[in-house]
Design a protein around this motif. Sequence first.
Motif, PDB file in Angstrom:
ATOM      1  N   ALA A 186      45.188  54.895  40.423  1.00 26.14           N
ATOM      2  CA  ALA A 186      46.520  55.377  40.052  1.00 26.14           C
ATOM      3  C   ALA A 186      46.520  56.875  39.776  1.00 26.14           C
ATOM      4  CB  ALA A 186      47.024  54.622  38.820  1.00 26.14           C
ATOM      5  N   TRP A 187      45.370  57.430  39.447  1.00 25.75           N
ATOM      6  CA  TRP A 187      45.271  58.873  39.223  1.00 25.75           C
ATOM      7  C   TRP A 187      45.364  59.651  40.539  1.00 25.75           C
ATOM      8  CZ3 TRP A 187      45.562  61.138  34.615  1.00 25.75           C
ATOM      9  CH2 TRP A 187      45.285  60.377  33.493  1.00 25.75           C
ATOM     10  N   PHE A 188      45.136  58.978  41.659  1.00 29.76           N
ATOM     11  CA  PHE A 188      45.124  59.655  42.957  1.00 29.76           C
ATOM     12  C   PHE A 188      46.324  59.262  43.821  1.00 29.76           C
ATOM     13  CE2 PHE A 188      40.738  59.298  41.471  1.00 29.76           C
ATOM     14  CZ  PHE A 188      40.345  60.622  41.521  1.00 29.76           C
ATOM     15  N   ASN A 189      46.451  57.978  44.130  1.00 23.68           N
ATOM     16  CA  ASN A 189      47.543  57.530  44.997  1.00 23.68           C
ATOM     17  C   ASN A 189      47.759  56.036  44.764  1.00 23.68           C
ATOM     18  OD1 ASN A 189      48.962  56.499  47.392  1.00 23.68           O
ATOM     19  ND2 ASN A 189      48.611  58.524  48.261  1.00 23.68           N
ATOM     20  N   GLU A 190      48.952  55.687  44.337  1.00 24.64           N
ATOM     21  CA  GLU A 190      49.241  54.290  43.986  1.00 24.64           C
ATOM     22  C   GLU A 190      49.246  53.356  45.194  1.00 24.64           C
ATOM     23  OE1 GLU A 190      54.134  54.689  43.983  1.00 24.64           O
ATOM     24  OE2 GLU A 190      53.042  54.518  42.093  1.00 24.64           O
ATOM     25  N   ASP A 191      49.290  53.913  46.398  1.00 20.62           N
ATOM     26  CA  ASP A 191      49.299  53.076  47.600  1.00 20.62           C
ATOM     27  C   ASP A 191      47.899  52.771  48.128  1.00 20.62           C
ATOM     28  OD1 ASP A 191      52.118  52.900  47.732  1.00 20.62           O
ATOM     29  OD2 ASP A 191      52.209  54.882  48.665  1.00 20.62           O
ATOM     30  N   TRP A 192      46.890  53.387  47.558  1.00 17.31           N
ATOM     31  CA  TRP A 192      45.527  53.132  48.021  1.00 17.31           C
ATOM     32  C   TRP A 192      45.051  51.767  47.568  1.00 17.31           C
ATOM     33  CZ3 TRP A 192      42.634  58.372  46.889  1.00 17.31           C
ATOM     34  CH2 TRP A 192      43.137  59.361  47.763  1.00 17.31           C
ATOM     35  N   ILE A 193      44.039  51.257  48.253  1.00 12.40           N
ATOM     36  CA  ILE A 193      43.490  49.941  47.970  1.00 12.40           C
ATOM     37  C   ILE A 193      42.080  50.105  47.402  1.00 12.40           C
ATOM     38  CG2 ILE A 193      42.790  47.719  48.973  1.00 12.40           C
ATOM     39  CD1 ILE A 193      44.841  48.343  51.239  1.00 12.40           C
ATOM     40  N   GLY A 194      41.832  49.513  46.247  1.00 12.04           N
ATOM     41  CA  GLY A 194      40.495  49.477  45.677  1.00 12.04           C
ATOM     42  C   GLY A 194      39.879  48.121  45.973  1.00 12.04           C
ATOM     43  N   VAL A 195      38.590  48.096  46.320  1.00 10.73           N
ATOM     44  CA  VAL A 195      37.933  46.851  46.711  1.00 10.73           C
ATOM     45  C   VAL A 195      36.642  46.676  45.933  1.00 10.73           C
ATOM     46  CG1 VAL A 195      36.875  45.587  48.622  1.00 10.73           C
ATOM     47  CG2 VAL A 195      38.934  46.939  49.031  1.00 10.73           C
ATOM     48  N   THR A 196      36.401  45.460  45.470  1.00  7.88           N
ATOM     49  CA  THR A 196      35.176  45.120  44.762  1.00  7.88           C
ATOM     50  C   THR A 196      34.826  43.670  45.071  1.00  7.88           C
ATOM     51  OG1 THR A 196      34.076  45.176  42.589  1.00  7.88           O
ATOM     52  CG2 THR A 196      36.354  44.395  42.631  1.00  7.88           C
ATOM     53  N   GLY A 197      33.773  43.157  44.455  1.00  9.71           N
ATOM     54  CA  GLY A 197      33.402  41.767  44.695  1.00  9.71           C
ATOM     55  C   GLY A 197      31.919  41.559  44.547  1.00  9.71           C
TER      56      GLY A 197
ATOM     57  N   SER B 292      31.403  46.801  65.784  1.00  9.84           N
ATOM     58  CA  SER B 292      32.041  45.763  64.979  1.00  9.84           C
ATOM     59  C   SER B 292      31.558  45.787  63.539  1.00  9.84           C
ATOM     60  CB  SER B 292      31.761  44.383  65.576  1.00  9.84           C
ATOM     61  OG  SER B 292      32.302  44.278  66.866  1.00  9.84           O
ATOM     62  N   ILE B 293      32.396  45.272  62.667  1.00  5.01           N
ATOM     63  CA  ILE B 293      32.090  45.138  61.243  1.00  5.01           C
ATOM     64  C   ILE B 293      31.923  43.648  60.946  1.00  5.01           C
ATOM     65  CG2 ILE B 293      32.992  45.489  58.905  1.00  5.01           C
ATOM     66  CD1 ILE B 293      34.533  47.908  60.044  1.00  5.01           C
ATOM     67  N   GLU B 294      30.905  43.319  60.169  1.00  2.00           N
ATOM     68  CA  GLU B 294      30.658  41.920  59.817  1.00  2.00           C
ATOM     69  C   GLU B 294      31.808  41.352  59.000  1.00  2.00           C
ATOM     70  OE1 GLU B 294      26.946  40.376  58.342  1.00  2.00           O
ATOM     71  OE2 GLU B 294      25.946  42.262  58.884  1.00  2.00           O
ATOM     72  N   THR B 295      31.923  40.027  59.024  1.00  2.00           N
ATOM     73  CA  THR B 295      32.903  39.372  58.170  1.00  2.00           C
ATOM     74  C   THR B 295      32.437  39.476  56.711  1.00  2.00           C
ATOM     75  OG1 THR B 295      31.804  37.246  58.448  1.00  2.00           O
ATOM     76  CG2 THR B 295      33.611  37.757  59.956  1.00  2.00           C
ATOM     77  N   PHE B 296      33.390  39.549  55.792  1.00  2.00           N
ATOM     78  CA  PHE B 296      33.082  39.650  54.366  1.00  2.00           C
ATOM     79  C   PHE B 296      34.268  39.121  53.583  1.00  2.00           C
ATOM     80  CE2 PHE B 296      35.075  43.589  55.719  1.00  2.00           C
ATOM     81  CZ  PHE B 296      36.061  43.777  54.769  1.00  2.00           C
ATOM     82  N   GLU B 297      34.050  38.779  52.330  1.00  2.00           N
ATOM     83  CA  GLU B 297      35.103  38.292  51.439  1.00  2.00           C
ATOM     84  C   GLU B 297      35.008  39.025  50.108  1.00  2.00           C
ATOM     85  OE1 GLU B 297      37.628  36.280  51.964  1.00  2.00           O
ATOM     86  OE2 GLU B 297      37.063  35.792  54.043  1.00  2.00           O
ATOM     87  N   LEU B 298      35.946  39.924  49.876  1.00  2.00           N
ATOM     88  CA  LEU B 298      35.991  40.691  48.637  1.00  2.00           C
ATOM     89  C   LEU B 298      37.352  40.516  47.987  1.00  2.00           C
ATOM     90  CD1 LEU B 298      34.193  43.843  50.071  1.00  2.00           C
ATOM     91  CD2 LEU B 298      33.243  42.249  48.394  1.00  2.00           C
ATOM     92  N   VAL B 299      37.622  41.261  46.927  1.00  2.00           N
ATOM     93  CA  VAL B 299      38.938  41.249  46.293  1.00  2.00           C
ATOM     94  C   VAL B 299      39.420  42.684  46.143  1.00  2.00           C
ATOM     95  CG1 VAL B 299      38.611  39.076  45.057  1.00  2.00           C
ATOM     96  CG2 VAL B 299      37.955  41.225  43.963  1.00  2.00           C
ATOM     97  N   ASP B 300      40.742  42.851  46.161  1.00  2.00           N
ATOM     98  CA  ASP B 300      41.285  44.196  45.988  1.00  2.00           C
ATOM     99  C   ASP B 300      41.661  44.431  44.527  1.00  2.00           C
ATOM    100  OD1 ASP B 300      43.825  43.116  45.474  1.00  2.00           O
ATOM    101  OD2 ASP B 300      44.619  43.609  47.458  1.00  2.00           O
ATOM    102  N   HIS B 301      42.251  45.596  44.260  1.00  2.00           N
ATOM    103  CA  HIS B 301      42.534  45.985  42.876  1.00  2.00           C
ATOM    104  C   HIS B 301      43.638  45.157  42.230  1.00  2.00           C
ATOM    105  CE1 HIS B 301      45.442  48.199  45.296  1.00  2.00           C
ATOM    106  NE2 HIS B 301      46.198  48.253  44.221  1.00  2.00           N
ATOM    107  N   THR B 302      44.318  44.319  43.016  1.00  2.00           N
ATOM    108  CA  THR B 302      45.326  43.408  42.446  1.00  2.00           C
ATOM    109  C   THR B 302      44.749  42.021  42.215  1.00  2.00           C
ATOM    110  OG1 THR B 302      46.185  42.559  44.564  1.00  2.00           O
ATOM    111  CG2 THR B 302      47.095  44.658  43.756  1.00  2.00           C
ATOM    112  N   GLY B 303      43.503  41.797  42.629  1.00  2.00           N
ATOM    113  CA  GLY B 303      42.888  40.484  42.520  1.00  2.00           C
ATOM    114  C   GLY B 303      43.066  39.629  43.752  1.00  2.00           C
ATOM    115  N   ALA B 304      43.755  40.153  44.774  1.00  2.00           N
ATOM    116  CA  ALA B 304      43.971  39.409  46.010  1.00  2.00           C
ATOM    117  C   ALA B 304      42.740  39.487  46.902  1.00  2.00           C
ATOM    118  CB  ALA B 304      45.192  39.963  46.752  1.00  2.00           C
ATOM    119  N   SER B 305      42.596  38.507  47.764  1.00  2.00           N
ATOM    120  CA  SER B 305      41.482  38.485  48.708  1.00  2.00           C
ATOM    121  C   SER B 305      41.571  39.675  49.658  1.00  2.00           C
ATOM    122  CB  SER B 305      41.518  37.177  49.506  1.00  2.00           C
ATOM    123  OG  SER B 305      40.554  37.185  50.530  1.00  2.00           O
TER     124      SER B 305
END
Length: 196
Positions: free
Chosen positions: A119-130, A40-53
Amino acid sequence: MLRTHLVLALVALSALVGCSEERVDSLSLQHARLADPPWSIETFELVDHTGASFSRDDLEGRWTLLFSGFTHCPDICPATLGILETAQQEFDRSPPFRTVFVSVDPERDTPERLAEYLAWFNEDWIGVTGERDQLERLLGSLQMAHVRVPTGKGESTFDHATAVALIDAQGRMAAYWRPPFDAAMLREDLAGLPAP
């Protein structure tokens, strides 16, 4: 130099802990190491490259390829992402998996920066930060280590895990690929993923 080699050795070792070479009945990959059983993976709260949760719930529903790194990485990250993109070129616009890039450098890698970078690689990929503590919850659960390395004058770089994780549709760590990566071998494994 010795310190850097020790850190890299620890990073590589962190990708191995808890995994084995045994096959899981529902998953057969020729070029990956399987987590048997998946964990299992722990719960977490980050944001993606669009600013969405972006949370653990977003890892459910289909397979996820996850790679951690940072946009200022001079070599490993762009090379690995390029290989992942090549491996995925033969899949249609709705592949049975998603690709997620998790930044270990949240101070510099804003959602806007991640969007520009991916965007240099694949526009459908998801970037995550937080927040760093939330990144630790996700990457720690995947046993993907990263260490900030000061380079002088207030600047820093990162040593980070170089494995690509495979997360199943239940949001569990299922397998990982270790470098050196080969697009054809990755494509073969991805084409054989069972329906979620």
